[in-house]
Design a protein around this motif. Structure first.
Motif, PDB file in Angstrom:
ATOM      1  N   MET A   1       0.843  -1.174   0.000  1.00 14.98           N
ATOM      2  CA  MET A   1       0.000   0.000   0.000  1.00 14.98           C
ATOM      3  C   MET A   1       0.890   1.240   0.000  1.00 14.98           C
ATOM      4  O   MET A   1       1.089   1.898   0.998  1.00 14.98           O
ATOM      5  CB  MET A   1      -0.893  -0.037   1.245  1.00 14.98           C
ATOM      6  CG  MET A   1      -2.042   0.922   1.146  1.00 14.98           C
ATOM      7  SD  MET A   1      -3.033   1.114   2.625  1.00 14.98           S
ATOM      8  CE  MET A   1      -3.429  -0.508   3.107  1.00 14.98           C
ATOM      9  N   ARG A   2       1.441   1.570  -1.101  1.00 19.84           N
ATOM     10  CA  ARG A   2       2.389   2.662  -1.201  1.00 19.84           C
ATOM     11  C   ARG A   2       1.681   3.901  -1.744  1.00 19.84           C
ATOM     12  O   ARG A   2       1.056   3.863  -2.782  1.00 19.84           O
ATOM     13  CB  ARG A   2       3.519   2.243  -2.121  1.00 19.84           C
ATOM     14  CG  ARG A   2       4.728   3.125  -2.017  1.00 19.84           C
ATOM     15  CD  ARG A   2       5.782   2.644  -2.951  1.00 19.84           C
ATOM     16  NE  ARG A   2       6.634   1.709  -2.255  1.00 19.84           N
ATOM     17  CZ  ARG A   2       7.631   1.074  -2.813  1.00 19.84           C
ATOM     18  NH1 ARG A   2       7.884   1.222  -4.082  1.00 19.84           N
ATOM     19  NH2 ARG A   2       8.374   0.265  -2.123  1.00 19.84           N
ATOM     20  N   SER A   3       1.797   4.990  -1.049  1.00 21.84           N
ATOM     21  CA  SER A   3       1.178   6.235  -1.481  1.00 21.84           C
ATOM     22  C   SER A   3       2.120   6.970  -2.421  1.00 21.84           C
ATOM     23  O   SER A   3       3.328   6.934  -2.269  1.00 21.84           O
ATOM     24  CB  SER A   3       0.877   7.104  -0.257  1.00 21.84           C
ATOM     25  OG  SER A   3       0.423   8.368  -0.659  1.00 21.84           O
ATOM     26  N   SER A   4       1.540   7.636  -3.414  1.00 26.95           N
ATOM     27  CA  SER A   4       2.386   8.380  -4.347  1.00 26.95           C
ATOM     28  C   SER A   4       2.865   9.699  -3.737  1.00 26.95           C
ATOM     29  O   SER A   4       3.849  10.263  -4.187  1.00 26.95           O
ATOM     30  CB  SER A   4       1.639   8.624  -5.648  1.00 26.95           C
ATOM     31  OG  SER A   4       0.477   9.397  -5.393  1.00 26.95           O
ATOM     32  N   ALA A   5       2.142  10.200  -2.731  1.00 23.46           N
ATOM     33  CA  ALA A   5       2.578  11.416  -2.056  1.00 23.46           C
ATOM     34  C   ALA A   5       3.702  11.055  -1.086  1.00 23.46           C
ATOM     35  O   ALA A   5       3.551  10.195  -0.238  1.00 23.46           O
ATOM     36  CB  ALA A   5       1.421  12.054  -1.292  1.00 23.46           C
ATOM     37  N   ARG A   6       4.809  11.723  -1.246  1.00 21.66           N
ATOM     38  CA  ARG A   6       5.959  11.424  -0.394  1.00 21.66           C
ATOM     39  C   ARG A   6       6.460  12.706   0.259  1.00 21.66           C
ATOM     40  O   ARG A   6       6.345  13.782  -0.307  1.00 21.66           O
ATOM     41  CB  ARG A   6       7.082  10.784  -1.201  1.00 21.66           C
ATOM     42  CG  ARG A   6       6.713   9.415  -1.705  1.00 21.66           C
ATOM     43  CD  ARG A   6       7.900   8.782  -2.403  1.00 21.66           C
ATOM     44  NE  ARG A   6       7.710   7.369  -2.548  1.00 21.66           N
ATOM     45  CZ  ARG A   6       8.262   6.439  -1.769  1.00 21.66           C
ATOM     46  NH1 ARG A   6       9.064   6.778  -0.797  1.00 21.66           N
ATOM     47  NH2 ARG A   6       8.036   5.172  -1.973  1.00 21.66           N
ATOM     48  N   VAL A   7       7.040  12.531   1.427  1.00 21.12           N
ATOM     49  CA  VAL A   7       7.623  13.634   2.177  1.00 21.12           C
ATOM     50  C   VAL A   7       9.085  13.292   2.404  1.00 21.12           C
ATOM     51  O   VAL A   7       9.419  12.164   2.778  1.00 21.12           O
ATOM     52  CB  VAL A   7       6.912  13.823   3.535  1.00 21.12           C
ATOM     53  CG1 VAL A   7       7.594  14.881   4.365  1.00 21.12           C
ATOM     54  CG2 VAL A   7       5.443  14.160   3.322  1.00 21.12           C
ATOM     55  N   GLN A   8       9.951  14.235   2.164  1.00 19.93           N
ATOM     56  CA  GLN A   8      11.366  14.005   2.413  1.00 19.93           C
ATOM     57  C   GLN A   8      11.703  14.440   3.824  1.00 19.93           C
ATOM     58  O   GLN A   8      11.354  15.542   4.249  1.00 19.93           O
ATOM     59  CB  GLN A   8      12.226  14.790   1.423  1.00 19.93           C
ATOM     60  CG  GLN A   8      13.706  14.542   1.638  1.00 19.93           C
ATOM     61  CD  GLN A   8      14.567  15.134   0.539  1.00 19.93           C
ATOM     62  OE1 GLN A   8      14.099  15.367  -0.560  1.00 19.93           O
ATOM     63  NE2 GLN A   8      15.823  15.364   0.865  1.00 19.93           N
ATOM     64  N   LEU A   9      12.364  13.548   4.551  1.00 21.14           N
ATOM     65  CA  LEU A   9      12.825  13.865   5.900  1.00 21.14           C
ATOM     66  C   LEU A   9      14.341  13.967   5.884  1.00 21.14           C
ATOM     67  O   LEU A   9      15.020  13.104   5.326  1.00 21.14           O
ATOM     68  CB  LEU A   9      12.425  12.757   6.882  1.00 21.14           C
ATOM     69  CG  LEU A   9      10.944  12.494   7.063  1.00 21.14           C
ATOM     70  CD1 LEU A   9      10.749  11.314   8.012  1.00 21.14           C
ATOM     71  CD2 LEU A   9      10.252  13.727   7.606  1.00 21.14           C
ATOM     72  N   ASN A  10      14.838  14.989   6.476  1.00 19.90           N
ATOM     73  CA  ASN A  10      16.279  15.141   6.631  1.00 19.90           C
ATOM     74  C   ASN A  10      16.589  14.937   8.112  1.00 19.90           C
ATOM     75  O   ASN A  10      16.165  15.712   8.946  1.00 19.90           O
ATOM     76  CB  ASN A  10      16.734  16.530   6.170  1.00 19.90           C
ATOM     77  CG  ASN A  10      16.506  16.714   4.697  1.00 19.90           C
ATOM     78  OD1 ASN A  10      16.840  15.851   3.904  1.00 19.90           O
ATOM     79  ND2 ASN A  10      15.900  17.826   4.328  1.00 19.90           N
ATOM     80  N   VAL A  11      17.284  13.861   8.404  1.00 23.18           N
ATOM     81  CA  VAL A  11      17.557  13.516   9.796  1.00 23.18           C
ATOM     82  C   VAL A  11      19.044  13.280   9.990  1.00 23.18           C
ATOM     83  O   VAL A  11      19.770  12.926   9.060  1.00 23.18           O
ATOM     84  CB  VAL A  11      16.773  12.259  10.236  1.00 23.18           C
ATOM     85  CG1 VAL A  11      15.278  12.497  10.178  1.00 23.18           C
ATOM     86  CG2 VAL A  11      17.141  11.063   9.403  1.00 23.18           C
TER      87      VAL A  11
END
Length: 64
Positions: A1-11
């Motif tokens: 169940m992969r969403s096309s909307a993605r958020v980039q996290l910089n950690v």
């Protein structure tokens, strides 16, 4: 169940944590037949499984 909307996290992670993540990614790569395994896929899987465990624990605590 992969969403096309993605958020980039910089950690920032410790070197030890990155080494553990690399080892987990290698393990997934060796034990799955889906092709290339990416760190983001592994992290998504780990977070999803942890979330399921948390939800089960929360529902168990509500019963008592």
């Amino acid at each position: 169940m992969r969403s096309s909307a993605r958020v980039q996290l910089n950690v920032r992670l410790s070197k030890e944590t990155v080494e553990k993540l690399d080892e987990i990614v290698d393990y997934y790569q060796e034990n799955t037949k889906v092709g290339r395994v990416y760190k983001s896929d592994v992290l998504t899987d780990i977070i999803g499984k942890s979330y399921e465990i948390m939800e089960k624990q929360k529902s168990m605590n509500k019963r008592f």
